[in-house]
Design an enzyme around this catalytic site. Structure first.
Site, PDB file in Angstrom:
ATOM      1  N   HIS A 180       1.074  -0.549  -0.207  1.00 16.11           N
ATOM      2  CA  HIS A 180      -0.091  -0.102  -0.141  1.00 16.11           C
ATOM      3  C   HIS A 180       1.484   1.454  -0.220  1.00 16.11           C
ATOM      4  O   HIS A 180       1.971   1.048   0.747  1.00 16.11           O
ATOM      5  CB  HIS A 180      -0.670   0.433   1.343  1.00 16.11           C
ATOM      6  CG  HIS A 180      -1.613  -1.271   1.875  1.00 16.11           C
ATOM      7  ND1 HIS A 180      -2.063  -2.012   2.521  1.00 16.11           N
ATOM      8  CD2 HIS A 180      -3.276  -1.190   0.709  1.00 16.11           C
ATOM      9  CE1 HIS A 180      -2.548  -2.814   2.445  1.00 16.11           C
ATOM     10  NE2 HIS A 180      -3.457  -2.474   1.567  1.00 16.11           N
ATOM     11  N   ASP A 225       1.787   2.613   3.508  1.00 18.67           N
ATOM     12  CA  ASP A 225       2.583   1.148   4.487  1.00 18.67           C
ATOM     13  C   ASP A 225       4.309   1.727   3.920  1.00 18.67           C
ATOM     14  O   ASP A 225       5.354   0.804   5.307  1.00 18.67           O
ATOM     15  CB  ASP A 225       2.963   0.043   3.590  1.00 18.67           C
ATOM     16  CG  ASP A 225       1.347  -0.713   3.849  1.00 18.67           C
ATOM     17  OD1 ASP A 225       1.063  -0.645   4.649  1.00 18.67           O
ATOM     18  OD2 ASP A 225       1.642  -2.194   3.174  1.00 18.67           O
ATOM     19  N   ASP A 272      -7.322 -14.074   7.715  1.00 24.25           N
ATOM     20  CA  ASP A 272      -5.842 -14.418   7.400  1.00 24.25           C
ATOM     21  C   ASP A 272      -4.992 -15.252   7.155  1.00 24.25           C
ATOM     22  O   ASP A 272      -4.291 -14.761   7.562  1.00 24.25           O
ATOM     23  CB  ASP A 272      -5.517 -13.299   6.959  1.00 24.25           C
ATOM     24  CG  ASP A 272      -5.821 -11.994   6.351  1.00 24.25           C
ATOM     25  OD1 ASP A 272      -7.129 -12.785   5.829  1.00 24.25           O
ATOM     26  OD2 ASP A 272      -6.014 -10.321   6.203  1.00 24.25           O
TER      27      ASP A 272
HETATM   28  C1  GLC Z   1      -6.383  -4.223   3.420  1.00 25.93           C
HETATM   29  C2  GLC Z   1      -6.802  -6.081   3.005  1.00 25.93           C
HETATM   30  C3  GLC Z   1      -6.824  -7.136   2.439  1.00 25.93           C
HETATM   31  C4  GLC Z   1      -6.431  -5.790   0.625  1.00 25.93           C
HETATM   32  C5  GLC Z   1      -5.205  -4.816  -0.036  1.00 25.93           C
HETATM   33  C6  GLC Z   1      -5.070  -4.521  -0.547  1.00 25.93           C
HETATM   34  O1  GLC Z   1      -4.334  -4.670   3.427  1.00 25.93           O
HETATM   35  O2  GLC Z   1      -6.858  -5.948   4.265  1.00 25.93           O
HETATM   36  O3  GLC Z   1      -7.086  -8.163   2.352  1.00 25.93           O
HETATM   37  O4  GLC Z   1      -5.822  -7.289  -0.352  1.00 25.93           O
HETATM   38  O5  GLC Z   1      -5.726  -3.912   1.531  1.00 25.93           O
HETATM   39  O6  GLC Z   1      -5.965  -3.426  -0.820  1.00 25.93           O
HETATM   40 MN    MN Z   2      -8.011 -11.449   4.547  1.00 26.10          MN
END
Ligand code: GLC
Ligand code: MN
Ligand code: MN
Length: 396
Positions: free
Chosen positions: A61, A64, A271
């Site tokens: 992300h 992140d 998960d």
């Molecule tokens: C978050 C969600 C995950 C998803 C990811 C991508 O981490 O928990 O499932 O794939 O975002 O945006």
């Molecule tokens: Mn999930």
């Protein structure tokens, strides 16, 4: 791990399009009722560890790796340079980038908020994510809308919210077209990911099927640029057969990216790593994908359990998840070429050959014995899963 044996080499692991998320390895074990159990680790170590293991792709992300305040500002490029160096040094490629539209307080009403300034901010973040993705060489962008939904009824008008959500995606696709043209590069593949519950009580796009409907709703200016990223557990959570959900996405030509993990029906998003709960179902999922020539990434979107230590994340969690995937993938190949399953399937497809296809009794009688093959095929799949088809016995 030595006692377990059976590990694949990093070279073998690298032959698969397996990606490791920044957030999966960086997960510290915290949740609503849980304090963290692990130390924080940065992207440099995560990328290095993935490279050593033979996970050839990494994804993240935006927030992140870059603090929210720096996103879209000049300072983000310093981090991008450090990421590029780490990727290069470890022979890892960035496959996918995602905009975090769920964690920060600004997303309390989702990226498709009633407030125009929140929607404007969402567009800014989405367009910036596309820019970062191109710079990192990503092929995919994933969108999990997170808080697109509500806790209390009546406050949110669903059709407006969905229109506003589409506007954000349209802005991202438009920016992508312009950036790609400028760089002489292909556009990204934009993939929508659904989750049926969490973090909102009611979710506006809760399933992959809902996402497929949304893509074809007429709200998107570039539906051809948008596909889906189903997550195995997110489909299982609402009670679906994940393989059937994947089949529907395949038929639409929209299965472009796939989050692999495991868990339980009608529970929260645990998960768990692939194959620890439903190995037989996973075998069947991979049979479907192998037989349809799926070429996209298998993204390790699981969370190492809280009980696993920092070193356990690298010594046990990731290598075993990758290796279970590869074993199940190889088994799926065995299923596809298994002579018993082939013969049974051919017999079923040939039918019973009733003399009069308009006579219910004759059609039923002609096919009656053949239908027993369904159970035989199911037995054979379990034999393959347990290695019994290779002569393994439990009689002693
Ligand atoms: C978050 C969600 C995950 C998803 C990811 C991508 O981490 O928990 O499932 O794939 O975002 O945006
Ligand atoms: Mn999930
Ligand atoms: Mn996911």
């Amino acid at each position: 791990m030595k006692a377990c044996g059976g590990a694949y080499s990093p070279q073998t692991r690298r032959k698969h399009f397996i990606s490791g998320p920044q957030w999966a390895a960086g997960y510290r074990g915290d949740a609503l009722f849980y304090a963290p159990t692990r130390q924080a680790i940065g992207f440099e170590e995560i990328i290095r560890r993935y490279g050593e293991l033979g996970v050839g792709y990494w994804c993240t992300h935006d927030s992140d790796v870059i603090v929210t305040e720096a996103l879209g500002k000049e300072e983000q490029w310093g981090v991008i340079e450090r990421i590029k160096t780490a990727l290069k040094e470890n022979g890892v490629q960035c496959s996918m980038i995602s905009t975090e539209t769920f964690h920060h307080a600004v997303w309390a009403t989702s990226p498709a908020s009633e407030a125009p300034e929140v929607r404007e901010y969402a567009k800014f973040r989405l367009k910036n994510m596309v820019k970062l993705g191109h710079e990192l060489g990503a092929q995919f962008a994933v969108y999990w809308p997170g808080s697109l939904g509500y806790y209390v009824q009546g406050a949110v008008e669903e059709t407006n919210t969905l229109r506003w959500y589409a506007e954000g995606l349209n802005a991202a696709c438009q920016a992508d077209i312009e950036i790609a043209q400028h760089r002489g590069a292909p556009t990204l593949k934009h993939c929508l990911e659904a989750k049926p519950f969490e973090p909102q009580a009611e979710i506006l796009l809760p399933t992959t099927d809902a996402m497929l409907g949304f893509i074809n709703s007429g709200l998107l200016t570039h539906p051809e640029m948008v596909g889906v990223n189903p997550e195995y557990l997110h489909e299982l959570m609402w009670g679906a057969a994940p393989r059937a959900a994947l089949a529907r996405a395949l038929l639409c030509g929209k299965l472009w990216h796939f989050d692999i993990n495991d868990g339980y029906r009608l529970k929260h998003d645990v998960d768990i790593a692939i194959g620890l709960v439903n190995p037989l179902d996973w075998l069947n999922v991979l049979v479907l994908l192998r037989s349809h020539g799926y070429q996209g990434p298998f993204n390790l979107d699981f969370k190492p359990p809280r009980t696993t230590s920092n070193s356990g994340v690298w010594e046990v969690s990731f290598p075993t998840a990758v290796d279970r995937f590869i074993t199940l993938w190889e088994m799926a190949g065995e299923v596809i070429s298994d002579p018993v399953i082939q013969e049974a399937t051919q017999a079923l497809n040939a039918g019973g050959g009733a003399a009069d296809p308009h006579d219910a009794e004759a059609v039923t009688a002609g096919y009656r014995e053949l239908l027993t093959l369904h159970e035989l095929i199911a037995h054979r799949l379990v034999q393959i899963l347990l290695g019994l088809h290779r002569g393994r016995t439990y009689s002693v």
